[in-house]
Design an enzyme around this catalytic site. Structure first.
Site, short mmCIF file in Angstrom:
data_model
loop_
_atom_site.label_atom_id
_atom_site.label_comp_id
_atom_site.label_asym_id
_atom_site.label_seq_id
_atom_site.Cartn_x
_atom_site.Cartn_y
_atom_site.Cartn_z
N ASP A 278 24.12 46.11 35.03
CA ASP A 278 25.30 46.93 35.31
C ASP A 278 25.11 48.39 34.88
OD1 ASP A 278 26.49 44.71 36.37
OD2 ASP A 278 27.70 44.25 34.60
N ARG B 63 38.52 50.14 39.01
CA ARG B 63 38.54 48.71 38.66
C ARG B 63 37.97 48.47 37.27
NH1 ARG B 63 35.00 45.40 42.15
NH2 ARG B 63 35.30 44.21 40.27
N ARG C 83 26.68 36.23 46.08
CA ARG C 83 26.86 35.78 44.70
C ARG C 83 27.19 34.28 44.69
NH1 ARG C 83 30.15 40.65 41.83
NH2 ARG C 83 29.63 39.51 39.95
N CYS D 90 32.29 42.87 43.27
CA CYS D 90 31.40 43.80 43.97
C CYS D 90 30.47 43.02 44.91
CB CYS D 90 30.59 44.60 42.96
SG CYS D 90 31.61 45.75 42.05
N LYS E 216 35.75 45.30 30.20
CA LYS E 216 36.26 44.56 31.37
C LYS E 216 35.74 43.13 31.37
CE LYS E 216 34.12 45.06 35.58
NZ LYS E 216 33.77 43.78 36.19
N ASN E 217 34.42 43.00 31.22
CA ASN E 217 33.83 41.67 31.36
C ASN E 217 34.08 40.79 30.14
OD1 ASN E 217 33.08 42.36 33.91
ND2 ASN E 217 30.94 42.81 33.40
N1 EPU Z 1 23.57 32.70 39.96
C1 EPU Z 1 23.19 31.59 40.65
N2 EPU Z 1 24.10 30.56 40.78
C2 EPU Z 1 25.34 30.64 40.23
C3 EPU Z 1 25.72 31.79 39.50
C4 EPU Z 1 24.81 32.83 39.39
O1 EPU Z 1 22.08 31.49 41.15
O2 EPU Z 1 26.11 29.67 40.36
C5 EPU Z 1 22.61 33.83 39.80
C6 EPU Z 1 23.08 35.08 40.56
O3 EPU Z 1 22.70 35.05 41.90
C7 EPU Z 1 22.42 36.18 39.76
C8 EPU Z 1 22.35 35.63 38.34
O4 EPU Z 1 22.59 34.22 38.46
O5 EPU Z 1 21.10 36.37 40.23
C9 EPU Z 1 23.36 36.22 37.37
O6 EPU Z 1 24.67 36.09 37.89
P1 EPU Z 1 25.93 35.88 36.93
O7 EPU Z 1 26.53 34.57 37.25
O8 EPU Z 1 25.52 36.15 35.52
O9 EPU Z 1 26.90 37.01 37.41
P2 EPU Z 1 28.49 36.97 37.44
O10 EPU Z 1 29.01 36.11 36.36
O11 EPU Z 1 28.96 36.74 38.83
C10 EPU Z 1 28.84 38.92 35.73
C11 EPU Z 1 29.51 40.27 35.72
C12 EPU Z 1 28.72 41.24 36.59
C13 EPU Z 1 27.28 41.34 36.07
C14 EPU Z 1 26.65 39.93 35.97
C15 EPU Z 1 25.28 39.95 35.32
C16 EPU Z 1 31.83 39.69 35.42
C17 EPU Z 1 33.20 39.62 35.97
N3 EPU Z 1 30.87 40.12 36.23
O12 EPU Z 1 28.83 38.49 37.09
O13 EPU Z 1 29.34 42.50 36.41
O14 EPU Z 1 26.50 42.11 36.95
O15 EPU Z 1 27.51 39.06 35.20
O16 EPU Z 1 25.35 40.48 34.04
O17 EPU Z 1 31.64 39.41 34.24
C18 EPU Z 1 30.08 44.66 37.01
O18 EPU Z 1 30.77 44.66 35.96
O19 EPU Z 1 29.89 45.69 37.70
C19 EPU Z 1 29.45 43.41 37.44
C20 EPU Z 1 29.02 43.21 38.66
#
Ligand code: EPU
Length: 407
Positions: A298, A388, A121, A116, A22-23
């Protein structure tokens, strides 16, 4: 809305083939906006997050179709229209519209990106990268009159901010360096796709080097198997005392997860394209989540389910410090736990069937593990959340002997 009805307590037997990640597929779908022509994504999973992403692209004028396991996306004739809230609010990956639309159309919209809701976030790092690369924010709109290369230093490792920075830097004239980038296999696959499409991106240990500005054309790529789906089925196999062979599981990508299992006393057997885990953990599992290649956040809810069914354990969250809300639903199955800030201790528990609500994708997967291992009927409401991210989950589970259906 949907519910899973599970008659659990059965040992499962056989093979489960892991679907495409997915990701990994979502950033590539959004990146295809930046290309002209047809992209082909082999092994793209048919899950609801992908269908929503394709709906967003179709609003922009893309044409998408499937033939067998291939997903075709034609992005030849696109024009910008602000994304529909009812679509973008369903998936987190719609945040990639910022980079992709600024790159292709020179404009983008800040929208209520979904996903989620286990924790706030933030997107401050996305916005910082976008601004450094020359885009201007006016209220909720972004305009990219003159994009240029930049040096971007991420304060923490973020998959999403890395993806947006890569997308926009690929379109910006000049050289960009991205320090502190996320090294997840799905980020590397996005880079592979963009390179095939014509981008000039080099990957170094400390930074990404992007020479932007080249025109991009549609490209063909194979989506990697979903390591989180693989880990979920391994946790299920151990919790239910089954011996499922997980085909498509990558030993390399799951290294930190498998190491935790092995330290707990589990035997892991790997061959070229499958992983089987045998036995039950005999000592408490110790999990500390952190960005790849460390233990994936995850997989922590599914591991908590396994802990409760076996020798217990301790989880320290290093990515989403409060990603423990799902434990209140696991409690309905009898799971005993205590929490102290970013750490949760899960105790060996006397488990039973229950009615629960899927709180988020991975929390829902943890509930599913408990429903399958406990005797009697369990019901998981809001189970569309599980659909999802897990392709054909009911079909896959039934094929290995589970009694489960969806209403
Ligand atoms: N963060 C910041 N500022 C930002 C962005 C992120 O402080 O602008 C922090 C977040 O608060 C968090 C950390 O950075 O503490 C990591 O967040 P990240 O940006 O890596 O998460 P994401 O891109 O929103 C993706 C996956 C998530 C997975 C995370 C971490 C997708 C669509 N989602 O989210 O997947 O948990 O990376 O590996 O790729 C899932 O598949 O169930 C899921 C939630």
């Amino acid at each position: 809305m949907s519910s899973f009805i599970i008659n659990g307590g059965k040992r499962l037997r056989g093979e489960i083939i892991v679907g495409g990640s997915k990701n990994a597929v979502l950033p590539i779908i959004f990146a295809s906006i930046m290309t002209e022509g047809v992209s082909v994504l082999r092994g793209a999973p048919d899950i609801s997050d992908v269908r929503v992403a394709l709906g967003i692209l179709e609003d922009l004028g893309a044409v998408a179709w499937r033939v067998g396991d291939k997903l075709y996306i034609d992005t030849t004739s696109l024009r910008y229209t602000p994304p529909r809230e009812c679509l973008v609010s369903q998936i987190r990956a719609s945040a990639y519209l910022l980079g992709a639309c600024l790159a292709r159309f020179g404009e983008a919209e800040l929208a209520p990106f979904g996903g989620c809701a286990f924790e706030h976030r933030p997107i401050d790092m996305h916005l910082q990268a976008i601004s450094l690369l020359g885009a201007e924010q006016i209220g909720s709109r972004f305009l990219a009159k003159k994009l240029h290369g930049a040096t971007i230093i991420h304060k923490t490792v973020s998959v999403g901010a890395t993806v947006n920075a890569i997308l926009l830097a690929t379109a910006a004239n000049g050289t960009t360096r991205i320090f502190g980038y996320a090294k997840e296999p799905h980020v590397i696959l996005l880079i592979d796709y963009l390179r095939l499409a014509g981008a000039d991106i080099s990957v170094f240990d400390d930074y990404l080097l992007i020479e932007g500005g080249a025109p991009l054309v549609g490209a063909e790529i194979t989506v990697i198997p979903d390591m989180i789906e693989a880990g979920t089925f391994l946790a299920l196999s151990l919790a239910t005392d089954s011996e499922l062979k997980i085909v498509g599981a990558s030993q390399g990508e799951l290294k930190s997860f498998l190491a935790v299992l092995e330290r707990g006393g589990v035997t892991v057997v790997c061959d070229d394209d499958s992983v089987t885990a045998r036995g039950k953990p005999t000592s408490p599992l110790e999990v500390i989540t952190a960005p790849y290649p460390e233990f994936p956040t995850d997989l922590q809810p599914q591991t908590a389910a396994l802990m409760s069914a076996t020798s217990g354990g301790k989880i320290t969250e290093g990515v989403w410090r409060s990603r423990f809300g799902y434990l209140n639903e696991l409690e309905k199955f009898g799971v005993r736990f205590s929490r102290d800030g970013a750490t949760a201790t899960v105790y060996p528990s006397r488990l039973h069937s229950a009615r629960a609500v899927a709180t988020d994708l991975r929390g829902g997967a943890a509930e599913l593990i408990l429903a399958l291992l406990t005797s009697g009927e369990s019901v998981i409401n809001e189970a569309q959340i599980i659909n999802r991210g897990y392709e054909s989950i009911i079909k896959k589970l039934r094929a290995v002997g589970a009694e489960i259906y969806e209403i």
